[in-house]
Design a protein around this motif. Structure first.
Motif, PDB file in Angstrom:
ATOM      1  N   ARG A  14       0.811  -1.218   0.000  1.00 14.36           N
ATOM      2  CA  ARG A  14       0.000   0.000   0.000  1.00 14.36           C
ATOM      3  C   ARG A  14       0.850   1.277   0.000  1.00 14.36           C
ATOM      4  N   ARG A  18       0.466   3.897  -2.965  1.00 12.78           N
ATOM      5  CA  ARG A  18      -0.078   5.206  -2.594  1.00 12.78           C
ATOM      6  C   ARG A  18       0.920   6.328  -2.878  1.00 12.78           C
ATOM      7  N   GLN A  22      -0.198   9.201  -5.282  1.00 13.22           N
ATOM      8  CA  GLN A  22      -0.312  10.504  -4.623  1.00 13.22           C
ATOM      9  C   GLN A  22       0.469  11.562  -5.413  1.00 13.22           C
ATOM     10  N   TRP A  37      -8.820   7.356  -4.242  1.00  5.01           N
ATOM     11  CA  TRP A  37      -8.862   6.105  -3.487  1.00  5.01           C
ATOM     12  C   TRP A  37     -10.294   5.595  -3.462  1.00  5.01           C
ATOM     13  N   GLU A  41      -9.686  -0.835  -4.286  1.00  7.22           N
ATOM     14  CA  GLU A  41      -8.281  -0.986  -3.887  1.00  7.22           C
ATOM     15  C   GLU A  41      -7.984  -2.387  -3.358  1.00  7.22           C
TER      16      GLU A  41
END
Length: 153
Positions: A14, A18, A22, A37, A41
Protein backbone atom coordinates in the motif's frame (compact mmCIF):
# COMPACT_ATOMS: atom_id res chain seq x y z
CA UNK A 1 18.81 0.27 -16.94
CA UNK A 2 16.92 -2.27 -14.93
CA UNK A 3 13.12 -2.20 -15.10
CA UNK A 4 11.00 -4.93 -13.62
CA UNK A 5 7.30 -5.34 -12.91
CA UNK A 6 5.85 -7.44 -10.13
CA UNK A 7 2.43 -8.29 -8.80
CA UNK A 8 1.62 -6.14 -5.81
CA UNK A 9 -0.77 -6.62 -2.93
CA UNK A 10 -2.77 -3.67 -1.57
CA UNK A 11 -2.21 -4.75 2.04
CA UNK A 12 1.56 -5.25 1.92
CA UNK A 13 2.44 -2.77 -0.87
CA UNK A 14 0.00 0.00 0.00
CA UNK A 15 2.70 2.55 0.89
CA UNK A 16 4.53 2.19 -2.44
CA UNK A 17 1.30 2.22 -4.48
CA UNK A 18 -0.08 5.21 -2.59
CA UNK A 19 3.20 7.12 -2.86
CA UNK A 20 3.29 6.88 -6.67
CA UNK A 21 -0.40 7.66 -7.15
CA UNK A 22 -0.31 10.50 -4.62
CA UNK A 23 2.55 12.18 -6.52
CA UNK A 24 1.14 11.61 -10.02
CA UNK A 25 -2.60 11.99 -9.61
CA UNK A 26 -3.21 14.03 -6.46
CA UNK A 27 -0.21 16.39 -6.54
CA UNK A 28 0.70 16.63 -10.24
CA UNK A 29 -2.76 16.29 -11.82
CA UNK A 30 -4.78 17.77 -8.94
CA UNK A 31 -7.18 14.83 -8.64
CA UNK A 32 -9.08 15.21 -5.36
CA UNK A 33 -7.91 12.52 -2.89
CA UNK A 34 -11.48 11.39 -2.27
CA UNK A 35 -11.72 10.45 -5.98
CA UNK A 36 -8.32 8.77 -6.15
CA UNK A 37 -8.86 6.10 -3.49
CA UNK A 38 -11.88 3.89 -4.07
CA UNK A 39 -13.68 0.70 -3.13
CA UNK A 40 -11.66 -1.38 -5.63
CA UNK A 41 -8.28 -0.99 -3.89
CA UNK A 42 -8.54 -4.19 -1.86
CA UNK A 43 -10.06 -6.37 -4.59
CA UNK A 44 -7.93 -5.20 -7.55
CA UNK A 45 -4.76 -6.89 -8.71
CA UNK A 46 -2.11 -4.21 -8.35
CA UNK A 47 1.24 -4.01 -10.14
CA UNK A 48 4.41 -2.09 -9.31
CA UNK A 49 7.23 -1.28 -11.72
CA UNK A 50 10.70 -0.65 -10.41
CA UNK A 51 13.78 1.08 -11.81
CA UNK A 52 17.02 0.30 -10.00
CA UNK A 53 14.99 -1.25 -7.16
CA UNK A 54 12.89 1.90 -6.59
CA UNK A 55 9.12 1.85 -7.27
CA UNK A 56 8.48 4.29 -10.12
CA UNK A 57 5.01 3.28 -11.31
CA UNK A 58 1.86 1.38 -10.63
CA UNK A 59 -1.31 0.16 -12.27
CA UNK A 60 -4.16 -2.18 -11.46
CA UNK A 61 -6.60 -4.62 -13.02
CA UNK A 62 -10.12 -4.80 -11.65
CA UNK A 63 -13.06 -7.04 -12.40
CA UNK A 64 -14.22 -7.35 -15.97
CA UNK A 65 -10.78 -6.58 -17.37
CA UNK A 66 -10.55 -2.89 -16.50
CA UNK A 67 -7.01 -1.52 -16.39
CA UNK A 68 -6.70 1.57 -14.28
CA UNK A 69 -4.66 3.88 -12.10
CA UNK A 70 -1.67 3.64 -14.48
CA UNK A 71 0.91 6.08 -13.15
CA UNK A 72 4.63 6.62 -13.73
CA UNK A 73 6.58 9.13 -11.64
CA UNK A 74 7.47 12.27 -13.60
CA UNK A 75 11.22 11.77 -13.17
CA UNK A 76 10.95 8.21 -14.55
CA UNK A 77 9.00 8.99 -17.72
CA UNK A 78 10.77 8.26 -20.98
CA UNK A 79 12.36 5.02 -19.73
CA UNK A 80 9.74 2.77 -21.33
CA UNK A 81 8.23 1.95 -17.94
CA UNK A 82 4.65 2.76 -18.97
CA UNK A 83 4.69 0.34 -21.88
CA UNK A 84 6.45 -2.35 -19.85
CA UNK A 85 3.84 -2.02 -17.10
CA UNK A 86 0.94 -2.07 -19.57
CA UNK A 87 2.32 -5.16 -21.32
CA UNK A 88 2.62 -7.03 -18.03
CA UNK A 89 -0.92 -6.13 -17.00
CA UNK A 90 -2.22 -7.33 -20.38
CA UNK A 91 -0.27 -10.58 -20.10
CA UNK A 92 -1.61 -11.18 -16.57
CA UNK A 93 -5.16 -10.53 -17.81
CA UNK A 94 -4.76 -12.95 -20.72
CA UNK A 95 -3.22 -15.69 -18.57
CA UNK A 96 -6.07 -15.15 -16.08
CA UNK A 97 -8.61 -15.90 -18.82
CA UNK A 98 -9.60 -12.39 -19.93
CA UNK A 99 -10.36 -12.10 -23.63
CA UNK A 100 -10.61 -8.31 -23.60
CA UNK A 101 -9.31 -5.45 -21.49
CA UNK A 102 -10.34 -1.82 -21.40
CA UNK A 103 -9.35 1.42 -19.75
CA UNK A 104 -10.41 5.02 -19.44
CA UNK A 105 -7.49 6.90 -20.97
CA UNK A 106 -6.73 10.52 -20.32
CA UNK A 107 -7.15 12.14 -23.74
CA UNK A 108 -3.53 13.32 -23.75
CA UNK A 109 -2.43 9.66 -23.31
CA UNK A 110 -4.52 8.25 -26.20
CA UNK A 111 -1.53 8.03 -28.61
CA UNK A 112 0.41 5.98 -26.03
CA UNK A 113 -2.43 3.47 -25.71
CA UNK A 114 -3.04 3.39 -29.48
CA UNK A 115 0.61 2.43 -30.01
CA UNK A 116 -0.03 -0.47 -27.62
CA UNK A 117 -2.98 -1.65 -29.74
CA UNK A 118 -5.91 -0.12 -27.87
CA UNK A 119 -8.73 1.51 -29.85
CA UNK A 120 -11.08 4.29 -28.79
CA UNK A 121 -14.60 3.00 -28.26
CA UNK A 122 -16.70 5.90 -27.13
CA UNK A 123 -17.10 9.60 -26.73
CA UNK A 124 -14.93 11.82 -24.59
CA UNK A 125 -16.08 12.27 -20.99
CA UNK A 126 -14.84 13.97 -17.85
CA UNK A 127 -13.45 11.96 -14.94
CA UNK A 128 -11.90 13.71 -11.91
CA UNK A 129 -11.96 16.94 -13.94
CA UNK A 130 -9.78 15.43 -16.72
CA UNK A 131 -11.00 14.54 -20.25
CA UNK A 132 -10.98 10.77 -20.83
CA UNK A 133 -12.06 8.28 -23.48
CA UNK A 134 -12.72 4.56 -23.18
CA UNK A 135 -10.28 2.33 -25.04
CA UNK A 136 -10.54 -1.42 -25.66
CA UNK A 137 -8.17 -4.22 -26.61
CA UNK A 138 -8.84 -7.83 -27.59
CA UNK A 139 -6.12 -10.05 -26.18
CA UNK A 140 -4.37 -12.74 -28.19
CA UNK A 141 -5.47 -16.33 -27.61
CA UNK A 142 -2.06 -17.81 -28.29
CA UNK A 143 0.98 -17.85 -26.07
CA UNK A 144 3.11 -14.86 -27.07
CA UNK A 145 6.68 -15.39 -28.18
CA UNK A 146 9.47 -14.06 -26.00
CA UNK A 147 9.64 -10.81 -27.98
CA UNK A 148 5.92 -10.33 -28.51
CA UNK A 149 3.57 -8.53 -26.18
CA UNK A 150 -0.13 -9.03 -25.59
CA UNK A 151 -0.91 -5.35 -25.92
CA UNK A 152 -0.27 -5.36 -29.65
CA UNK A 153 -2.86 -7.99 -30.51
Amino acid sequence: MSLFVRLADWQSDRDAIRSVRQKVFVEEQQVPPELEWDEFEESAQHFLIYHDNKPIGTGRLTGGGKIGRMAILKEARGLGAGLELLQRICKFARVSGQKNVYLNAQVQAVPFYEKAGFAKSGDEFMEAGIPHVRMDLTLSDKEPSENADDCER
